[in-house]
Design a protein around this motif. Structure first.
Motif, PDB file in Angstrom:
ATOM      1  N   PRO A   1       0.803  -1.231   0.000  1.00 46.35           N
ATOM      2  CA  PRO A   1       0.000   0.000   0.000  1.00 46.35           C
ATOM      3  C   PRO A   1       0.832   1.274   0.000  1.00 46.35           C
ATOM      4  CG  PRO A   1       0.052  -0.936   2.198  1.00 46.35           C
ATOM      5  CD  PRO A   1       0.812  -1.897   1.324  1.00 46.35           C
ATOM      6  N   THR A   2       2.128   1.180   0.297  1.00 47.90           N
ATOM      7  CA  THR A   2       2.948   2.399   0.392  1.00 47.90           C
ATOM      8  C   THR A   2       3.295   2.985  -0.976  1.00 47.90           C
ATOM      9  OG1 THR A   2       4.931   1.007   0.492  1.00 47.90           O
ATOM     10  CG2 THR A   2       3.954   1.704   2.588  1.00 47.90           C
ATOM     11  N   ILE A   3       3.046   2.249  -2.046  1.00 48.44           N
ATOM     12  CA  ILE A   3       3.299   2.763  -3.401  1.00 48.44           C
ATOM     13  C   ILE A   3       2.012   3.369  -3.935  1.00 48.44           C
ATOM     14  CG2 ILE A   3       4.044   2.160  -5.729  1.00 48.44           C
ATOM     15  CD1 ILE A   3       5.592  -0.165  -4.614  1.00 48.44           C
ATOM     16  N   ALA A   4       2.123   4.535  -4.546  1.00 47.90           N
ATOM     17  CA  ALA A   4       0.952   5.204  -5.117  1.00 47.90           C
ATOM     18  C   ALA A   4       0.272   4.281  -6.127  1.00 47.90           C
ATOM     19  CB  ALA A   4       1.368   6.515  -5.788  1.00 47.90           C
ATOM     20  N   PRO A   5      -1.049   4.320  -6.183  1.00 47.52           N
ATOM     21  CA  PRO A   5      -1.764   3.388  -7.083  1.00 47.52           C
ATOM     22  C   PRO A   5      -1.302   3.471  -8.533  1.00 47.52           C
ATOM     23  CG  PRO A   5      -3.290   4.445  -5.561  1.00 47.52           C
ATOM     24  CD  PRO A   5      -1.969   5.117  -5.360  1.00 47.52           C
ATOM     25  N   ALA A   6      -1.141   4.691  -9.052  1.00 46.25           N
ATOM     26  CA  ALA A   6      -0.742   4.819 -10.458  1.00 46.25           C
ATOM     27  C   ALA A   6       0.644   4.216 -10.688  1.00 46.25           C
ATOM     28  CB  ALA A   6      -0.767   6.287 -10.875  1.00 46.25           C
TER      29      ALA A   6
END
Length: 555
Positions: free
Chosen positions: A113-118
């Motif tokens: 979850p720590t990585i931006a969705p895009a």
């Protein structure tokens, strides 16, 4: 009089025939310098375009982590040897680009979850493409561009592995490195665990075999003691392996974790623009040098000397309309001195010709007449270009103020066309002090029939009476045969070549034709030479000034 018959200079067996394929460094530099402004402009535009393009490219961050191979862990074993195999050089780089790491890495990125969705979606797609496009012939470190592993000292035991990952956000790059390092450590632990389990199965089988042998009757004391010792050893090994299996040993150990990078590694607009500009300069210079080498036009005096004929004059272009620059006047003075040294026959008839129209043969004829007249010589100009004579335009004869006077006979023809029909009565036009002109004629027509009359040479001699020099302005030699027919009746031909325009193959073709026709060639005049071309290397006296009508430059 010194002239050259071309049969002696253009033999097919002479090596000089191939000199037009040679080119020196000075000529190459002149060609590059001529195109240098365009090269610099294109390089600057390309550098600017690359700079703007780089500014709009997404930033790429790179994070780095370290793994250490532990030699002590690779030597863990039991009595009789080690059970954990060491890592061969290059194994880690091979594994990180294989499905063994890429598949779980893709799944781990999806669940982080720590990585931006895009960015997470982009990384999953990128890693999936790298997984699906793998080829067996790809090198170890080139199969994955998102995550790479390199080892110092060639890898192997006691090596330091650098795990690098690239992403469009600092957090994503850090997470990728840490996930990859964790997956590599887990893979190594599973690898060593398989070795431990395999060793345990092997020792269990050996222990069972030892127990069966101990149960056999009739063993000696020594055999029984040996088997008992072996069974005790097997039991110790199994206990050690049970401990190793519980501790999950491995060769790879994390050394440093990744940190968020502060600055992107790409793009670098300034660096990219500088490299693009330098590359454009190099390519442009190479292309300019190649074009210069392939361009076989006359550029320098050396190009003409390679044809084994003297260069009698090198004339700069006329820069001021309505007059002649001082440098051109001096160059004409050198040409006049050289011609007088070669044309020692009284009242010589000299033909001035070029290979094609626009090379300056007509303007050179008029300028040479002006130079000769300034020294007190009487000059007659015959405009033999019956298809498009230019001498009347050069001397501004349209005003009607110049007087006509008889050349031979009384009244009669006022053009060369008419004079060739009725050569007995001919008039000439005084265009300047000591200079008379017989124009070509008003109606352009083919002059080959008129110039083919058998008594043409006789009439030229008769017309030359009363003049010190007769100058004939010839039509282009490569286009029309008129000049070759006329050249057979003159004392010498001055061949004009325009710097940067006249092709060397055309000159060679004209010289071959003149050699076949038996036309005497005195030498070359390099016309409209640039500043890089040096002037004639002959000595001569400066010209005296005498008022004559201004000349026009005919291109």
């Amino acid at each position: 009089m010194t002239s050259y018959r071309q049969q002696d200079h253009l033999s097919p067996d002479l090596p000089g025939q191939d000199t037009d394929t040679e080119i020196d460094l000075r000529t190459l530099w002149q060609g590059v310098r001529q195109r240098l402004p365009a090269i610099v402009l294109v390089a600057a535009l390309l550098a600017g375009a690359v700079y703007v393009w780089s500014r709009f490219q997404p930033a790429v961050y790179e994070a780095t982590g370290s793994l250490l191979t532990s030699s002590s862990q690779s030597q863990i074993g039991v009595v009789g040897g080690s059970v954990i195999s060491p890592l061969p050089p290059g194994t880690v780089a091979e594994v990180v680009a294989s499905p063994l790491i890429l598949r779980p890495l893709i799944q781990a990125v999806r669940e982080t979850p720590t990585i931006a969705p895009a960015e997470r979606q982009r990384l999953v797609g990128q890693l999936t493409r790298e997984l699906l496009t793998q080829r067996p012939e790809d090198t170890k470190s080139q199969r994955s561009q998102t995550v790479t592993v390199t080892a110092d000292q060639g890898g192997g035991e006691n090596s330091l592995y650098q795990v690098r990952a690239r992403a469009q956000t600092p957090q994503a790059a850090q997470v990728l490195v840490n996930l990859t390092s964790e997956l590599l450590v887990n893979w190594d632990a599973e690898r060593t665990l398989r070795d431990v389990r395999l060793a345990r199965e092997n020792f269990t089988l050996q222990l069972a075999q030892t127990d069966r042998r101990l149960a056999l009757p009739g063993l000696s004391v020594v055999e029984r003691q040996t088997l008992l010792y072996r069974r005790a050893t097997m039991q110790d090994n199994l206990a050690q392996l049970s401990f190793l299996e519980q501790s999950r040993p491995g060769v790879l150990k994390p050394l440093t974790g990744a940190v968020e990078p502060l600055r992107p590694v790409t793009p670098s607009p300034l660096r990219n623009s500088v490299l693009a500009g330098l590359l454009a300069l190099l390519l442009g210079t190479g292309v300019a040098a190649l074009l210069t080498a392939l361009d076989r036009r006359v550029r320098t005096e050396a190009d003409l000397l390679a044809l084994h004929l003297p260069v009698l004059g090198v004339l700069p272009p006329v820069r001021a309309p309505g007059g002649i620059a001082l440098g051109r006047v001096e160059a004409l003075g050198f040409l006049r001195v050289n011609l007088q040294a070669m044309l020692q026959k009284p009242r010589p008839i000299l033909m001035v010709a070029g290979t094609a129209a626009g090379e300056g043969a007509s303007s050179l004829t008029a300028a040479l007449a002006r130079s000769l007249a300034s020294s007190g010589q009487q000059v007659l100009i015959l405009d033999a270009d019956l298809r498009g004579g230019r001498q009347q335009d050069l001397w501004d004869t349209g005003t009607g103020g110049q007087p006509w006077h008889p050349l031979c006979g009384k009244d009669g023809a006022r053009s060369l066309q008419e004079a060739l029909h009725t050569p007995v009565n001919v008039q000439v036009l005084q265009v300047a002090p000591n200079i008379d002109l017989l124009p070509a004629g008003g109606v352009p027509q083919s002059g080959l029939e008129l110039l083919s009359r058998p008594d043409l040479g006789e009439w030229l001699r008769r017309w030359s009476q009363g003049y010190d020099v007769v100058l004939i302005d010839s039509p282009p030699l490569l286009v029309f045969a008129d000049g070759l027919m006329l050249g057979q009746q003159v004392d010498g031909v001055l061949l004009v070549a325009e710097a940067g325009r006249t092709p060397l193959p055309d000159l060679r073709q004209v010289l071959r034709r003149m050699g076949v026709a038996g036309v005497p060639v005195l030498g070359f005049v390099l016309n409209k030479a640039g500043r890089a071309i040096r002037g004639p290397r002959f000595s001569g006296a400066p010209l005296s000034a005498q008022p004559v009508p201004p000349l026009k430059e005919v291109h």
